[in-house]
Design a protein around this motif. Structure first.
Motif, PDB file in Angstrom:
ATOM      1  N   MET A 180      -2.075  -6.252  -4.133  1.00 34.36           N
ATOM      2  CA  MET A 180      -0.839  -7.007  -4.338  1.00 34.36           C
ATOM      3  C   MET A 180      -1.014  -8.039  -5.455  1.00 34.36           C
ATOM      4  SD  MET A 180       1.237  -9.478  -1.706  1.00 34.36           S
ATOM      5  CE  MET A 180      -0.006 -10.763  -1.682  1.00 34.36           C
ATOM      6  N   ILE A 181      -2.134  -8.769  -5.387  1.00 32.88           N
ATOM      7  CA  ILE A 181      -2.385  -9.804  -6.395  1.00 32.88           C
ATOM      8  C   ILE A 181      -2.450  -9.177  -7.788  1.00 32.88           C
ATOM      9  CG2 ILE A 181      -4.092 -11.502  -7.197  1.00 32.88           C
ATOM     10  CD1 ILE A 181      -2.475 -12.272  -4.634  1.00 32.88           C
ATOM     11  N   GLN A 182      -3.171  -8.033  -7.884  1.00 31.69           N
ATOM     12  CA  GLN A 182      -3.302  -7.382  -9.188  1.00 31.69           C
ATOM     13  C   GLN A 182      -1.938  -6.967  -9.721  1.00 31.69           C
ATOM     14  OE1 GLN A 182      -6.277  -7.584 -10.731  1.00 31.69           O
ATOM     15  NE2 GLN A 182      -4.938  -7.063 -12.438  1.00 31.69           N
ATOM     16  N   LYS A 183      -1.125  -6.401  -8.850  1.00 29.99           N
ATOM     17  CA  LYS A 183       0.201  -5.960  -9.289  1.00 29.99           C
ATOM     18  C   LYS A 183       1.050  -7.155  -9.726  1.00 29.99           C
ATOM     19  CE  LYS A 183       3.980  -2.882  -8.068  1.00 29.99           C
ATOM     20  NZ  LYS A 183       4.567  -1.973  -7.077  1.00 29.99           N
ATOM     21  N   ALA A 184       0.940  -8.254  -8.944  1.00 31.39           N
ATOM     22  CA  ALA A 184       1.720  -9.447  -9.269  1.00 31.39           C
ATOM     23  C   ALA A 184       1.258 -10.051 -10.600  1.00 31.39           C
ATOM     24  CB  ALA A 184       1.608 -10.480  -8.149  1.00 31.39           C
ATOM     25  N   ILE A 185      -0.043  -9.980 -10.876  1.00 30.83           N
ATOM     26  CA  ILE A 185      -0.561 -10.458 -12.167  1.00 30.83           C
ATOM     27  C   ILE A 185      -0.073  -9.531 -13.282  1.00 30.83           C
ATOM     28  CG2 ILE A 185      -2.658 -10.736 -13.573  1.00 30.83           C
ATOM     29  CD1 ILE A 185      -4.095 -11.673 -10.964  1.00 30.83           C
ATOM     30  N   ASP A 186      -0.235  -8.220 -13.043  1.00 36.16           N
ATOM     31  CA  ASP A 186       0.153  -7.243 -14.064  1.00 36.16           C
ATOM     32  C   ASP A 186       1.623  -7.378 -14.436  1.00 36.16           C
ATOM     33  OD1 ASP A 186      -2.394  -6.308 -13.971  1.00 36.16           O
ATOM     34  OD2 ASP A 186      -1.940  -4.488 -12.822  1.00 36.16           O
ATOM     35  N   SER A 211     -14.130  -2.525  10.769  1.00 39.38           N
ATOM     36  CA  SER A 211     -14.122  -2.968  12.168  1.00 39.38           C
ATOM     37  C   SER A 211     -12.724  -3.035  12.775  1.00 39.38           C
ATOM     38  CB  SER A 211     -14.740  -4.366  12.267  1.00 39.38           C
ATOM     39  OG  SER A 211     -15.995  -4.398  11.651  1.00 39.38           O
ATOM     40  N   ILE A 212     -11.694  -2.918  11.950  1.00 42.45           N
ATOM     41  CA  ILE A 212     -10.318  -3.073  12.449  1.00 42.45           C
ATOM     42  C   ILE A 212      -9.990  -2.022  13.513  1.00 42.45           C
ATOM     43  CG2 ILE A 212      -7.887  -2.829  11.738  1.00 42.45           C
ATOM     44  CD1 ILE A 212      -8.731  -4.314   9.124  1.00 42.45           C
ATOM     45  N   THR A 213      -9.376  -2.503  14.596  1.00 40.15           N
ATOM     46  CA  THR A 213      -9.012  -1.601  15.696  1.00 40.15           C
ATOM     47  C   THR A 213      -7.508  -1.525  15.917  1.00 40.15           C
ATOM     48  OG1 THR A 213      -9.285  -3.441  17.259  1.00 40.15           O
ATOM     49  CG2 THR A 213     -11.185  -1.960  16.965  1.00 40.15           C
ATOM     50  N   HIS A 214      -6.767  -2.519  15.399  1.00 42.38           N
ATOM     51  CA  HIS A 214      -5.323  -2.569  15.640  1.00 42.38           C
ATOM     52  C   HIS A 214      -4.584  -2.900  14.337  1.00 42.38           C
ATOM     53  CE1 HIS A 214      -6.857  -2.992  19.687  1.00 42.38           C
ATOM     54  NE2 HIS A 214      -5.642  -2.883  20.198  1.00 42.38           N
ATOM     55  N   ALA A 215      -3.516  -2.180  14.096  1.00 36.56           N
ATOM     56  CA  ALA A 215      -2.654  -2.442  12.939  1.00 36.56           C
ATOM     57  C   ALA A 215      -1.231  -2.575  13.463  1.00 36.56           C
ATOM     58  CB  ALA A 215      -2.755  -1.299  11.935  1.00 36.56           C
ATOM     59  N   ILE A 216      -0.689  -3.783  13.366  1.00 31.18           N
ATOM     60  CA  ILE A 216       0.626  -4.060  13.954  1.00 31.18           C
ATOM     61  C   ILE A 216       1.682  -4.112  12.849  1.00 31.18           C
ATOM     62  CG2 ILE A 216       1.937  -5.647  15.444  1.00 31.18           C
ATOM     63  CD1 ILE A 216      -0.644  -4.566  16.763  1.00 31.18           C
ATOM     64  N   ASP A 217       2.693  -3.272  12.965  1.00 28.93           N
ATOM     65  CA  ASP A 217       3.777  -3.251  11.981  1.00 28.93           C
ATOM     66  C   ASP A 217       4.618  -4.518  12.137  1.00 28.93           C
ATOM     67  OD1 ASP A 217       6.158  -2.831  10.569  1.00 28.93           O
ATOM     68  OD2 ASP A 217       6.030  -0.662  10.860  1.00 28.93           O
ATOM     69  N   VAL A 218       4.676  -5.326  11.092  1.00 29.55           N
ATOM     70  CA  VAL A 218       5.379  -6.613  11.205  1.00 29.55           C
ATOM     71  C   VAL A 218       6.602  -6.692  10.275  1.00 29.55           C
ATOM     72  CG1 VAL A 218       3.440  -7.959  12.061  1.00 29.55           C
ATOM     73  CG2 VAL A 218       3.681  -7.665   9.601  1.00 29.55           C
ATOM     74  N   ARG A 219       7.075  -5.527   9.825  1.00 27.04           N
ATOM     75  CA  ARG A 219       8.233  -5.559   8.919  1.00 27.04           C
ATOM     76  C   ARG A 219       9.476  -6.159   9.581  1.00 27.04           C
ATOM     77  NH1 ARG A 219       7.634   0.503   6.850  1.00 27.04           N
ATOM     78  NH2 ARG A 219       7.037   0.611   9.038  1.00 27.04           N
ATOM     79  N   ALA A 220       9.625  -5.895  10.900  1.00 28.03           N
ATOM     80  CA  ALA A 220      10.844  -6.348  11.590  1.00 28.03           C
ATOM     81  C   ALA A 220      10.924  -7.872  11.670  1.00 28.03           C
ATOM     82  CB  ALA A 220      10.905  -5.739  12.992  1.00 28.03           C
ATOM     83  N   THR A 221       9.772  -8.544  11.636  1.00 34.07           N
ATOM     84  CA  THR A 221       9.790 -10.002  11.760  1.00 34.07           C
ATOM     85  C   THR A 221       9.331 -10.691  10.463  1.00 34.07           C
ATOM     86  OG1 THR A 221       7.626  -9.804  12.853  1.00 34.07           O
ATOM     87  CG2 THR A 221       9.530 -10.159  14.274  1.00 34.07           C
ATOM     88  N   TYR A 222       9.316  -9.934   9.378  1.00 31.26           N
ATOM     89  CA  TYR A 222       8.877 -10.482   8.090  1.00 31.26           C
ATOM     90  C   TYR A 222       9.672 -11.723   7.683  1.00 31.26           C
ATOM     91  CZ  TYR A 222       8.259 -10.897   3.051  1.00 31.26           C
ATOM     92  OH  TYR A 222       8.023 -11.394   1.792  1.00 31.26           O
ATOM     93  N   ILE A 245       5.691 -14.291  -5.721  1.00 27.68           N
ATOM     94  CA  ILE A 245       5.528 -12.851  -5.488  1.00 27.68           C
ATOM     95  C   ILE A 245       6.784 -12.346  -4.761  1.00 27.68           C
ATOM     96  CG2 ILE A 245       4.102 -11.077  -4.393  1.00 27.68           C
ATOM     97  CD1 ILE A 245       1.746 -13.090  -4.543  1.00 27.68           C
ATOM     98  N   PRO A 246       7.468 -11.364  -5.325  1.00 29.52           N
ATOM     99  CA  PRO A 246       8.710 -10.908  -4.702  1.00 29.52           C
ATOM    100  C   PRO A 246       8.493 -10.272  -3.320  1.00 29.52           C
ATOM    101  CG  PRO A 246       8.378  -9.867  -6.865  1.00 29.52           C
ATOM    102  CD  PRO A 246       7.140 -10.633  -6.561  1.00 29.52           C
ATOM    103  N   ASP A 247       9.500 -10.405  -2.467  1.00 32.92           N
ATOM    104  CA  ASP A 247       9.436  -9.868  -1.106  1.00 32.92           C
ATOM    105  C   ASP A 247       9.039  -8.386  -1.069  1.00 32.92           C
ATOM    106  OD1 ASP A 247      10.071 -12.234   0.056  1.00 32.92           O
ATOM    107  OD2 ASP A 247      12.180 -11.744   0.454  1.00 32.92           O
ATOM    108  N   GLU A 248       9.638  -7.586  -1.956  1.00 32.97           N
ATOM    109  CA  GLU A 248       9.364  -6.127  -1.912  1.00 32.97           C
ATOM    110  C   GLU A 248       7.882  -5.871  -2.136  1.00 32.97           C
ATOM    111  OE1 GLU A 248      12.022  -8.015  -3.551  1.00 32.97           O
ATOM    112  OE2 GLU A 248      11.373  -6.893  -5.316  1.00 32.97           O
ATOM    113  N   MET A 249       7.302  -6.686  -3.041  1.00 39.81           N
ATOM    114  CA  MET A 249       5.892  -6.487  -3.356  1.00 39.81           C
ATOM    115  C   MET A 249       5.017  -6.898  -2.172  1.00 39.81           C
ATOM    116  SD  MET A 249       4.018  -7.755  -6.837  1.00 39.81           S
ATOM    117  CE  MET A 249       5.220  -7.055  -7.961  1.00 39.81           C
ATOM    118  N   ARG A 250       5.393  -7.992  -1.533  1.00 45.17           N
ATOM    119  CA  ARG A 250       4.615  -8.428  -0.358  1.00 45.17           C
ATOM    120  C   ARG A 250       4.695  -7.396   0.754  1.00 45.17           C
ATOM    121  NH1 ARG A 250       4.766 -14.704   0.212  1.00 45.17           N
ATOM    122  NH2 ARG A 250       6.194 -15.194  -1.471  1.00 45.17           N
TER     123      ARG A 250
END
Ligand SMILES: [Zn+2]
Length: 279
Positions: A180-186, A211-222, A245-250
């Motif tokens: 994300m950072i690279q894209k925002a810089i570019d 080591s990650i065991t859980h990935a929680i979709d947080v788009r609904a509460t962004y 940094i624009p919302d879409e990019m985040r």
């Protein structure tokens, strides 16, 4: 309904899992945030907002407002002082969280945990996301305190020993964040050096992500997460690179919050096929 406790070091740390917290609150769970310091040595984005003397007080109020937006019902401070970034003089202040007597630190943690009796406990992963000394020491003391919560012979003068159901570390995926950072810089949204020295060493990144065991979709509460983050005005002023940094990019890079299950010990398959809910 579950009781869930997040244990972090500074006002605004909770924002990193703000999407998860808002989701859990909407689902009717009871949320408690423990903040070990008041972020006394954070930046002051605008001198009209605070002075170094009042910053802790101002950040406490910012955190209270953020909790209200996220739906976090209970907030407790452990009363230590922000230790500042690695290598600064603030590290040596006797009130600093990194200088806390280990026994006293764990006593305070056990006290507040046995008082609230959360089924789920969340704190930083061992590297503390990006290596902040307060984040790392929080992980150390919470991890050491965890098995004592249920052990009545540990701090026997504190009532309420019980066994929590689960313990998680919050983790960042720096491979994504870096993208994300690279894209925002570019694309010219942020200056080239905006996040210099922020990412952990590559071996730490790889180990953490594995080591990650859980990935929680947080788009609904962004939106709620963003709104809560914005009330930390002393930390995220108008010229903060984050705000550019624009919302879409985040959302493209940050649609999930990540966790490492510590207790119960996860089986290997959980690291390959992350769960999408915490319980
Ligand atoms: Zn922090």
């Amino acid at each position: 309904m579950k009781k869930i406790m997040a244990i972090f070091a500074h006002p605004d740390d909770e924002g990193a899992i703000g999407g998860t917290l808002a989701q859990l609150a909407q689902d009717g769970h009871d949320l408690t945030l423990i903040c070990t310091t008041r972020g006394e040595v954070g930046q002051i984005s605008d001198p009209a907002l605070a002075t170094p003397e009042t910053l802790g007080e101002v950040r406490e109020q910012e955190l209270r407002a953020a909790c209200e937006i996220l739906g976090v019902q209970h907030l407790e401070f452990l009363g230590y002082r922000d230790s500042g970034m690695e290598g600064t003089d603030e590290n040596n202040d006797p009130r600093a969280w990194v200088q806390a007597d280990p026994d006293e630190a764990k006593r305070k943690l056990i006290q507040v945990i046995r008082q609230y009796q959360p089924e789920i406990i969340i704190t930083f992963e061992p590297y503390g996301w990006y290596g902040h000394p307060d984040h790392r020491i929080t992980c150390t003391w919470v991890t050491e305190a965890f098995p004592m919560i249920s052990d009545g012979s540990a701090y026997p003068d504190i009532d309420g020993a019980y066994q929590p159901e689960a313990f998680y570390y919050s983790a960042f995926k720096f491979s994504q964040f870096g993208g994300m950072i690279q894209k925002a810089i570019d694309e010219g949204y942020i200056p080239e050096d905006a996040f210099e020295n922020f990412a952990p060493p590559e071996d730490v990144q790889i180990e953490t992500e594995k080591s990650i065991t859980h990935a929680i979709d947080v788009r609904a509460t962004y939106k709620i997460q963003q709104e809560a983050q914005q009330v930390h005005k002393t930390q995220f002023g108008e010229d903060s690179p984050f705000n550019n940094i624009p919302d879409e990019m985040r959302l493209e890079f940050g649609s999930e919050d990540y966790y490492i299950q510590v207790y119960p010990e996860p089986d290997a398959s959980l690291r390959e096929n992350n769960l999408t809910t915490l319980f």
